[in-house]
Structures are given as structure tokens and as C-alpha cells.
Enzyme design. Structure first.
Site, PDB file in Angstrom:
ATOM      1  N   ASN A 215       0.416  -1.259   0.490  1.00 52.33           N
ATOM      2  CA  ASN A 215       0.681   0.262  -0.013  1.00 52.33           C
ATOM      3  C   ASN A 215       0.659   1.241  -0.002  1.00 52.33           C
ATOM      4  O   ASN A 215       2.140   1.045   0.046  1.00 52.33           O
ATOM      5  CB  ASN A 215      -1.051   0.182   1.319  1.00 52.33           C
ATOM      6  CG  ASN A 215      -0.140  -0.320   2.535  1.00 52.33           C
ATOM      7  OD1 ASN A 215       0.622   0.809   2.463  1.00 52.33           O
ATOM      8  ND2 ASN A 215      -0.618  -0.948   3.338  1.00 52.33           N
TER       9      ASN A 215
ATOM     10  N   ASP B  95      -3.898  -6.856   3.199  1.00 51.59           N
ATOM     11  CA  ASP B  95      -4.879  -7.411   3.756  1.00 51.59           C
ATOM     12  C   ASP B  95      -4.676  -8.348   3.372  1.00 51.59           C
ATOM     13  O   ASP B  95      -5.294  -9.556   3.632  1.00 51.59           O
ATOM     14  CB  ASP B  95      -6.069  -6.637   3.836  1.00 51.59           C
ATOM     15  CG  ASP B  95      -5.909  -5.107   4.429  1.00 51.59           C
ATOM     16  OD1 ASP B  95      -5.684  -5.949   5.622  1.00 51.59           O
ATOM     17  OD2 ASP B  95      -7.290  -4.765   4.291  1.00 51.59           O
TER      18      ASP B  95
ATOM     19  N   LYS C 174       2.950 -22.205 -12.724  1.00 47.31           N
ATOM     20  CA  LYS C 174       1.775 -21.675 -12.583  1.00 47.31           C
ATOM     21  C   LYS C 174       1.778 -20.535 -13.295  1.00 47.31           C
ATOM     22  O   LYS C 174       0.911 -20.374 -14.400  1.00 47.31           O
ATOM     23  CB  LYS C 174       0.798 -21.934 -11.757  1.00 47.31           C
ATOM     24  CG  LYS C 174      -0.653 -20.861 -12.330  1.00 47.31           C
ATOM     25  CD  LYS C 174      -1.946 -20.985 -10.910  1.00 47.31           C
ATOM     26  CE  LYS C 174      -3.019 -19.971 -11.269  1.00 47.31           C
ATOM     27  NZ  LYS C 174      -3.533 -19.951 -10.152  1.00 47.31           N
TER      28      LYS C 174
ATOM     29  N   PHE D 161      -5.234   2.322  14.182  1.00 48.36           N
ATOM     30  CA  PHE D 161      -5.795   2.704  13.580  1.00 48.36           C
ATOM     31  C   PHE D 161      -6.735   2.585  12.409  1.00 48.36           C
ATOM     32  O   PHE D 161      -6.687   0.887  12.449  1.00 48.36           O
ATOM     33  CB  PHE D 161      -4.303   3.488  12.534  1.00 48.36           C
ATOM     34  CG  PHE D 161      -4.295   4.644  13.276  1.00 48.36           C
ATOM     35  CD1 PHE D 161      -3.568   6.242  12.717  1.00 48.36           C
ATOM     36  CD2 PHE D 161      -3.054   4.300  14.184  1.00 48.36           C
ATOM     37  CE1 PHE D 161      -2.375   6.920  13.153  1.00 48.36           C
ATOM     38  CE2 PHE D 161      -2.122   5.820  14.478  1.00 48.36           C
ATOM     39  CZ  PHE D 161      -2.064   6.644  14.540  1.00 48.36           C
TER      40      PHE D 161
ATOM     41  N   LYS E  61     -14.818  -0.799  15.194  1.00 47.76           N
ATOM     42  CA  LYS E  61     -13.574  -1.215  14.996  1.00 47.76           C
ATOM     43  C   LYS E  61     -13.362  -1.182  16.862  1.00 47.76           C
ATOM     44  O   LYS E  61     -12.599  -2.651  16.980  1.00 47.76           O
ATOM     45  CB  LYS E  61     -12.920  -1.113  14.171  1.00 47.76           C
ATOM     46  CG  LYS E  61     -10.467  -1.560  13.746  1.00 47.76           C
ATOM     47  CD  LYS E  61     -10.519  -0.477  12.718  1.00 47.76           C
ATOM     48  CE  LYS E  61      -9.126  -1.708  12.829  1.00 47.76           C
ATOM     49  NZ  LYS E  61      -8.329  -1.011  11.962  1.00 47.76           N
TER      50      LYS E  61
ATOM     51  N   LYS F 253     -11.859  -5.066  17.812  1.00 50.20           N
ATOM     52  CA  LYS F 253     -10.714  -5.522  18.504  1.00 50.20           C
ATOM     53  C   LYS F 253     -10.309  -5.672  19.614  1.00 50.20           C
ATOM     54  O   LYS F 253      -9.322  -5.641  19.829  1.00 50.20           O
ATOM     55  CB  LYS F 253      -9.369  -4.648  16.647  1.00 50.20           C
ATOM     56  CG  LYS F 253     -10.336  -4.525  15.099  1.00 50.20           C
ATOM     57  CD  LYS F 253     -10.026  -6.385  15.118  1.00 50.20           C
ATOM     58  CE  LYS F 253     -10.609  -6.370  13.705  1.00 50.20           C
ATOM     59  NZ  LYS F 253      -9.567  -5.320  12.630  1.00 50.20           N
TER      60      LYS F 253
END
Length: 395
Positions: free
Chosen positions: A209, A278, A288, A323, A337, A341
Site C-alpha cells: 500500500n 490485508d 503456474k 488506526f 473496529k 478488536k
């Protein structure tokens, strides 16, 4: 940060004295009041007028120079200082300071001062390694001095070895740590994650990211400045790594999870600021990839949820801050969240807000806790980091 603070620079007779002009100038730019003392020998390497021009204060060179209105200069200077830096520090001055000698303005002032003292040795490699010098440095350390160890390099005398004074930015970092803010986190252990993890698709490509690590680094630096023992688990970053923190380098989300898991139970505060990828590739063989042309349909699996693990294994008294990067329903999603969490606080920001998100020097966030949502104004990431710990410490 430096406003209202007085930094006393003690400069002795070494070739590195010229570097102290950069230190004095840098401190003045940060609004510090800078007072300079020079030994007689130091004046042979750089003119006192240089420091007077940079600091707009008289440069002090003599024990009996400048006494005015009954003021005794070495006592006045000692009482005014918030921190003293002696740099460059010759073997001779180190020996004097270690043994309590006070035969000039610099050594007399230091002996009378009760503030934080920092010293940066600079000399020939053989003089530095001499056991007498090493014993004197050890003695200063035992007396509470902070030693800015010299580095290896080409020395003015032509020798190569340890004895070169650290660069101005390093010296300024030591000063910043000494006086930047209240030491209200001494004794606390803080773990911060920062940067962008990378999940390899093959030997060339990876999933990641846009995280630069700036926010996480600002958080780690703020905790360090406030006196905490900081460990920074760092993935890929483009920002400047903060000094005086323990660094653990990682690549993938699993690497980061393993590093965090190994030390989390010892921490008082954990701030997960890393932008973890993620997903990671699953069951992708080289065969492959070789057989297919064009786009490759790669099966993915979710990476380990580090924040969820921390919440599930939170020890008594531990504070966990995560965050949230959202593009819509910021407060609703971040509140969910927080609860899901088992975190104590979520720092939520909207990636659509101007000045927020990845790669910027600013951020506009909202603190989400069990007590509600607390929007913050757009601010530098350094100021956001300060606000985070003010909230954690309930200031």
C-alpha cells in the site's frame, strides 16, 4: 518545542569546532535561546564573532569577561541553562570535567550547573582509545553525563579511526531529546508499528500500500521524547527513521505479527500505526505463473489480524491503540473496529479529507474511545502524535 529554553554550548579547541556554527544556527531556527562559551584554544579554530552573529548573544570566552551589575558570569550561565552540550570535547577538557577542575569559564560553569549535560568527544584515535581518556569518559557517564560517542572516519591529523565528532544533526537530536517536552512517560514501554508490509507474489512482484511510515515514526519519536523506552517494528518506509528507538525491521504482515507477538506482553502501550497488506498469495507455484500469459488469477488469503490478536491477549493495564483508514462511514466503521478488536482507542482518518492519509505531512483524525468521538483539527503528524499520547495519558 524550544521556545523559552536556553541551550548552553561549550566549545573547546578542536578542528570540529566549525561544525558548531551549524548547531547554533539550527537551534536558533527552532526558537531556542543559545548561549555560547568558548575556551581560549577554541577561539583559534573559529571566531567568537561567528556565534554572536548566529545567536544574537555575546559569546563568552573568559571567566572574568562580561560581569555586569554584580552578576558572576559562570553562575549566571549555569542557572540559565536547560541543557549543556560540550562539543567538540577535547581529551584535556574531558579530563578536567571528570575530575572537577574549574580553571576557566567553561569548566567553572559546568561545575556550577545542575541541568542535563551532554558531551561529544572529538580527538585523535590514539588519544580517544587511551585508557586514561576512556576512564574519564566512564567517570562522566557515571556522574550522569550523556556521551555522544565519536564515529570512525578520516581525522584531521590524517589518521583513520574512532575520534570524529558526530554530525550537527545528531548533536541536535540529543539536545531535542533532553529538553523538547515533559518526561511524563519515563518507565513506560511503548511498541509502535509503522510502514507498509509487502506480500510477495513472486520473486519480482508484491502486494503493498502507499504508507510512508511518517505517522508511525512521529508517534515513536513523541513517545521517545517523553521518556518512554520505544520499540519500533518497521516495514517498508520512505520517511526518516527516528533516533533513540529500538528498531525491528520486517517485510511481510506475518513477519510483523511474529515480531509484535514476541514482545507485546512486555509493553505498557501499543500503537499499531502500520498499514498492513490485508492479503497474501496462497498456493501460487512458479510453474503456474510460467504457464499463463497475461493476467494471472492469484488466490489470496487474509493476513493475520495483528490488532485483533493484541486485543484478545491484552494484559491488565495495557493500552492498545489502532488506526482506521476509511473512505466512508468513518465514525461508524471505526467505532465497530474499537469494539470488535477490543482496543482502547482508534485513531480514525478519512482518506478523502484533504491533508490526510498516506504520504502527507499532516493529518486530520478523530479519536474514538468508549467515551465517544473526539475530532481533531488538521495538524502536522508530530502534533497528532502529541495529541494521541495526551489522550492516552488522559491529559
Amino acid at each position: 518545542m524550544y521556545s523559552g529554553k536556553t541551550v548552553l554550548l561549550g566549545i573547546t579547541g578542536g578542528i570540529a569546532a566549525y561544525k558548531m556554527g551549524y548547531v547554533a544556527s539550527g537551534l536558533v531556527k527552532k526558537n531556542a535561546n543559545v548561549e555560547v562559551m568558548m575556551t581560549e584554544n577554541a577561539c583559534e579554530f573559529i571566531s567568537p564573532m561567528t556565534f554572536e552573529a548566529l545567536t544574537k548573544n555575546k559569546c563568552h570566552t573568559s571567566l572574568f569577561d562580561g560581569e555586569d551589575g554584580g552578576k558572576i558570569m559562570h553562575i549566571t550561565l549555569a542557572k540559565s541553562a536547560d541543557v549543556i552540550l560540550i562539543a567538540p570535547a577535547t581529551a584535556n577538557v574531558i579530563a578536567k570535567l571528570a575530575n572537577g577542575l574549574a580553571d576557566d569559564l567553561l569548566t567553572s560553569t559546568v561545575l556550577a550547573a545542575t541541568c542535563k549535560k551532554i558531551i561529544a568527544p572529538a580527538m585523535n584515535v590514539n588519544m580517544f582509545s587511551n585508557q586514561v581518556t576512556q576512564d574519564n569518559i566512564k567517570k562522566l557517564r557515571e556522574y550522569g553525563w550523556e556521551i555522544v560517542e565519536p564515529v570512525d572516519g578520516y581525522l584531521a591529523c590524517g589518521d583513520v579511526g574512532t575520534g570524529k565528532m558526530q554530525e550537527p544533526e545528531v548533536l541536535m537530536a540529543h539536545i531535542e531529546r533532553a529538553i523538547a517536552c515533559e518526561k511524563d512517560m519515563v518507565g513506560k514501554k511503548v511498541l509502535v508499528t509503522a510502514g507498509a508490509t509487502r506480500e510477495a507474489l513472486d520473486p519480482v512482484r508484491f502486494i503493498t500500500n502507499h504508507s510512508s511510515g511518517k505517522m508511525g515514526f512521529a508517534i515513536a519519536k513523541e513517545a521517545m521524547l517523553r521518556g518512554a523506552d520505544v520499540t519500533l517494528v518497521k516495514a517498508f518506509t520512505t520517511a526518516e527513521v527516528p533516533k533513540f528507538v529500538n528498531i525491528i525491521d520486517v517485510e511481510s504482515a506475518e513477519d510483523m505479527f511474529d515480531a509484535v507477538k514476541a514482545i507485546a506482553s512486555d509493553m505498557d502501550i501499543i500503537v499499531k500505526a502500520a498499514a498492513v497488506a490485508d492479503y497474501t498469495p496462497e498456493n501460487v507455484s512458479d510453474e503456474k505463473i510460467k504457464k499463463k500469459d497475461g493476467d494471472i488469477a492469484i488466490p489470496l488469503k487474509r493476513t493475520t489480524d495483528i490488532l485483533a490478536y493484541l486485543g484478545e491477549h491484552k494484559k491488565e493495564g495495557q493500552f492498545i491503540c489502532g488506526f482506521s483508514m476509511e473512505t466512508e462511514n468513518v465514525l461508524e466503521n471505526s467505532s465497530k473496529k474499537l469494539q470488535k478488536k477490543n482496543a482502547d482507542m482508534i485513531v480514525a482518518n478519512n482518506l478523502k479529507e484533504e491533508g490526510s492519509g498516506f504520504g502527507t505531512d499532516t493529518n486530520k483524525v478523530t479519536f474514538i474511545t468508549k467515551d465517544g468521538a473526539f475530532p481533531q483539527e488538521l495538524a502536522t503528524k508530530e502534533k497528532v502524535a502529541k495529541a494521541i499520547f495526551d489522550r492516552i495519558l488522559d491529559k
